[in-house]
Enzyme design. Structure first.
Site, mmCIF file in Angstrom:
data_model
loop_
_atom_site.group_PDB
_atom_site.id
_atom_site.type_symbol
_atom_site.label_atom_id
_atom_site.label_comp_id
_atom_site.label_asym_id
_atom_site.label_seq_id
_atom_site.Cartn_x
_atom_site.Cartn_y
_atom_site.Cartn_z
ATOM 1 C CB SER A 217 1.291 6.896 -6.901
ATOM 2 O OG SER A 217 0.465 7.963 -7.293
ATOM 3 N N GLY A 219 -0.262 3.566 -10.054
ATOM 4 C CA GLY A 219 -1.386 2.625 -10.004
ATOM 5 C C GLY A 219 -0.900 1.208 -9.773
ATOM 6 N N GLY A 222 2.743 0.202 -9.067
ATOM 7 C CA GLY A 222 3.434 0.603 -7.848
ATOM 8 C C GLY A 222 3.956 2.022 -7.916
ATOM 9 N N GLY A 248 -4.074 6.595 -2.876
ATOM 10 C CA GLY A 248 -3.032 7.627 -2.919
ATOM 11 C C GLY A 248 -2.810 8.258 -1.555
ATOM 12 C CG ASP A 249 -5.893 10.387 0.154
ATOM 13 O OD1 ASP A 249 -5.212 11.192 -0.504
ATOM 14 O OD2 ASP A 249 -7.126 10.324 0.092
#
Lengths: 309, 309
Positions: A217, A219, A222, A248-249
């Protein structure tokens, strides 16, 4: 059901203050509390998407009791936390009303005893019997062996349950040796793991260390996915203004949902990136904005990556 | 016994961090928790001095339960807190290990219902029957009438129990009208109440507003007392380096102890200033250093003040 593991659960407390000034006194204008830790957040998003989810990990002491009371109020999430004698940690996020900036204070987790760790491993193995996928999420509390995630990943693989790992530092470095099906590092974790700041090179390197698939990931850029079926980038439509807490979760929740629904990789990535972006856009930290999610599903750009040298 | 009233009790949490930097994340290296609110702190000091003390006020919710559990561990303090449906507040003190500076975050108190306030007043009147003195301490939680302390002071006077008031702002302005026997403002509260920054003038003015005696705490300058029997200044031996947290509460404890033991004013002031100074010197915030207290008793300078114009 989908199983999420949060060994270092937390009660997440948010304080709103006009502006945080060190070495002065503040009246907190608003207090909110919710059950937290990465795997708990992932479970909340999965439940909101209509999946059956079970949460395991540790909970203890007064804060553990509050955490479980709050968890019982979340529809669709089953509590299979293992009791410990120590006290579950709190995290305090102090949000400046003026600037929107957040100052985070994280208590250390409870020390887990040897017998408690054994009790957890037994409970985990039992839960795997009815799990369609498992996510191993977040930091390890003191007392849990640093190789814990490698061992939990192997147990899942032996039970035929696909496993996703989302952690950092030594827990990540050691955990990847357990050959998780999916690894979800962010740019910083990826660089720390591989020593490379070049995303494609680092993602490939992370995969060579044992992960079946690596979804990095990045930020606002993408995600970059290196899978056995190919490589893709998935990018949200534009730079998003909002609160990245929990993005992120939500990405992990999207990847798990796509995995159990056996979606092709491009569709999984679209869903995961749309959920993550809809979390940034939500006014409530860590929740996703459902209309934004539905709308973003049609606007995530997925492109296949050419083979690197 | 001595009764202390803390309408806005708190669970005081202390976090130690290397240095607090706004808008960054911190691992808390040490967490301590103790029952708090001014009257609870006063009670702890009185109990350590060997007095029987009863604590009343409000407690509710999970935090209220933790507060009462912790209070039960303090020897010599009797818990007569009145249950409420709201949740007792927490305060978080973030102590910088490098600079020693403290950043304070205070949650708002629970909203007290009309019936809860009535239940408290009844319990208070019952407790006064066996009290030798009462201290009314700290802020008022939402829902309690701003004139609460005036009314509680009048009830105590009607029961023949001497009453000390230690509060600020509107609660102080209105409370003094209840004619407390002793008022214990600090320099800031005194200036806010009277509009004067000149200590002697302001202390005399505060007394004219209804207090029998005013003991103004002036930090390193010790205290200035204007009583029916005369005026005194009591000053600690030298500038003290340490943590002033709880110094005001120890001063109140010293004044109450001297009151119930019917010591002459100079002796009461000596004891109160020595306790307060020994609290500044203690390594633990809000506790007093007993050897320092014993030694300071012989070194506090008390001088009679001439009549002002």
């Amino acid at each position: 059901m989908i199983l999420t593991v949060t060994l270092n659960t937390a009660l997440d407390i948010t304080y709103r203050v006009p502006a945080l000034r060190p070495h002065t006194s503040h009246r907190v204008s608003e207090v909110t509390e919710r059950p937290g830790g990465k795997g708990v957040n992932v479970a909340r998003v999965l439940a909101a998407l209509g999946h059956e989810v079970t949460v395991t990990g540790f909970a203890g002491g007064t804060t553990g009791r509050v955490l479980r009371d709050r968890l019982a109020e979340v529809p669709g999430v089953l509590d299979a936390l293992v009791p410990v004698s120590g006290t579950t940690r709190r995290t305090v996020a102090v949000v400046d009303e003026r600037s929107g900036g957040t100052t985070q204070l994280n208590e250390p987790g409870p020390v887990i005893g040897h017998a408690e760790w054994s009790a957890f491993q037994e409970a985990y193995e039992d839960l795997l019997a009815s799990a369609s996928a498992v996510a191993l999420c977040g930091s390890l509390p003191p007392g849990v062996p640093v190789g814990a995630y490698a061992s939990l990943a192997r147990t899942a693989r032996a039970a035929g349950v696909p496993v996703l790992l989302d952690t950092s530092g030594a827990a990540l470095r050691r955990g990847v040796a357990g050959r998780p099906d999916v690894l979800k590092p962010n740019a910083e974790e990826l660089a720390e793991l591989t020593g490379s700041h070049e995303p494609l090179r680092a993602t490939q390197d992370a995969r060579r260390r044992g992960a079946g698939t690596v979804v990095a990931s990045l930020g606002p850029q993408g995600v970059l996915a290196v899978t056995p079926e190919g490589r893709w980038r998935a990018v949200p439509p534009a730079h998003l203004h909002g609160n990245p807490t929990g993005a992120g979760d939500s990405l992990v929740a999207g990847l798990l949902a796509g995995l159990v629904e056996r979606l092709p990789w491009p569709d999984r990535l679209t869903r995961a990136v749309a959920l993550s972006a809809a979390t940034v856009l939500s006014p409530v930290a860590g929740e996703f904005d459902r209309p934004a999610y539905e709308e973003l599903l049609g606007r995530v750009a997925v492109t296949a990556e050419a083979n690197a040298a």
